[in-house]
Design a protein around this motif. Structure first.
Motif, short mmCIF file in Angstrom:
data_model
loop_
_atom_site.label_atom_id
_atom_site.label_comp_id
_atom_site.label_asym_id
_atom_site.label_seq_id
_atom_site.Cartn_x
_atom_site.Cartn_y
_atom_site.Cartn_z
N VAL A 115 0.85 -1.14 -0.17
CA VAL A 115 0.05 0.04 -0.04
C VAL A 115 0.79 1.10 -0.16
O VAL A 115 1.70 1.47 0.99
N THR A 116 0.94 2.01 -1.23
CA THR A 116 1.93 3.24 -1.21
C THR A 116 1.09 4.26 -0.60
O THR A 116 -0.07 4.52 -0.45
N VAL A 117 1.91 4.89 0.42
CA VAL A 117 1.62 6.14 1.01
C VAL A 117 2.21 7.49 0.33
O VAL A 117 3.22 7.59 0.24
N TRP A 118 1.08 8.14 -0.09
CA TRP A 118 1.46 9.40 -0.94
C TRP A 118 1.26 10.64 0.03
O TRP A 118 0.38 10.67 0.89
N LEU A 119 2.09 11.76 -0.38
CA LEU A 119 1.99 12.99 0.64
C LEU A 119 1.84 13.94 -0.39
O LEU A 119 2.57 13.97 -1.32
N ASP A 120 0.91 15.02 0.08
CA ASP A 120 0.83 16.06 -0.68
C ASP A 120 2.30 16.97 -0.98
O ASP A 120 2.91 17.04 0.04
N ARG A 121 2.45 17.32 -2.19
CA ARG A 121 3.94 18.00 -2.49
C ARG A 121 4.21 19.02 -1.55
O ARG A 121 5.49 19.36 -1.38
N ARG A 122 3.17 19.79 -1.03
CA ARG A 122 3.51 21.13 -0.53
C ARG A 122 4.07 20.64 1.12
O ARG A 122 4.66 21.57 1.58
N HIS A 123 3.97 19.52 1.61
CA HIS A 123 4.50 18.96 2.83
C HIS A 123 6.18 18.63 2.44
O HIS A 123 6.09 17.83 1.82
N ASP A 125 7.92 17.54 5.39
CA ASP A 125 8.28 16.70 6.77
C ASP A 125 8.07 15.13 6.60
O ASP A 125 7.02 14.81 7.43
N ASP A 126 8.55 14.36 5.40
CA ASP A 126 8.28 13.14 5.37
C ASP A 126 8.06 12.05 6.71
O ASP A 126 7.23 11.55 6.91
N GLU A 127 9.19 12.31 7.59
CA GLU A 127 9.38 11.31 8.59
C GLU A 127 8.23 11.79 9.44
O GLU A 127 7.84 10.74 10.30
N ALA A 128 7.92 12.87 9.85
CA ALA A 128 6.94 13.53 10.73
C ALA A 128 5.67 12.88 10.42
O ALA A 128 4.68 12.36 10.95
N CYS A 129 5.43 13.02 9.10
CA CYS A 129 4.16 12.70 8.55
C CYS A 129 3.97 11.10 8.66
O CYS A 129 2.82 10.57 8.83
#
Length: 192
Positions: A115-123, A125-129
């Motif tokens: 299951v791939t986790v995608w994050l909005d490009r504006r964020h 802080d990958d590790e915190a997210c």
């Protein structure tokens, strides 16, 4: 083609019912294939993409969770939507945790893709997210794998090439390089 504007009528408080004149649309040409067919040879001038393709452009993958996606959707009571991309059908769930926008995606026709986790490009802080997400999901943080496990073709074009000197490589990659170099002889064991 003419366009009728009736803003003045509405501003005056008058509401007219808007009706469209019927238009005759011819059927598809007999030799056209369905628009989502990505492989060449389709004379259809339209090439259709799913909503997921549009969404993926505004997000970037930051990790991969073990399957199944249904468990995560059930935990957060998310609605899962179906779409598709080059590799086939995809289940997608978009949501927000605090001020962070996430997407979870999983191919439905291939088992064990993760299951791939995608994050909005504006964020940024990958590790915190990721920490927030795994805490909210109630799963251990060490179950998250890096994006090299991501099966989506877009990731291959997004991932930067590994630097030859290894300075920006992950700890795991540097460890593997050291072990490979160590197997080449005793002088290689001290490199890295």
């Amino acid at each position: 083609m003419s366009v009728r504007a009736c803003a003045g009528d509405e501003a005056a408080g008058e509401r007219q019912s808007r009706r469209w004149d019927p238009v005759a649309v011819p059927p598809a040409e007999p030799d056209w294939l369905p628009a989502p067919h990505y492989q060449g040879g389709n004379p259809n001038p339209a090439l259709q993409y799913g909503m997921w393709d549009s969404m993926a452009l505004s997000h970037r993958p930051i990790g991969v969770l073990p399957p199944p996606m249904k468990a995560y959707a059930d935990r957060l009571l998310l609605q899962v939507e179906q779409s598709w991309e080059d590799l086939g059908a995809v289940d997608v769930a978009t949501f927000r945790l605090g001020r962070r926008f996430f997407v979870l995606s999983q191919f439905t026709e291939v088992e064990d893709t993760g299951v791939t986790v995608w994050l909005d490009r504006r964020h940024t802080d990958d590790e915190a997210c990721l920490a927030l997400l795994v805490e909210t999901l109630g799963v251990p943080g060490d179950c998250v794998r890096d994006i090299t496990w991501c099966p989506h073709p877009v990731v291959r074009s997004m991932a930067p090439p590994a630097p030859e000197d290894g300075r920006r490589a992950s700890r795991w990659t540097r460890l593997l390089r050291k072990r490979r170099a160590g197997g080449a002889g005793s002088t290689g064991a001290s490199q890295g």
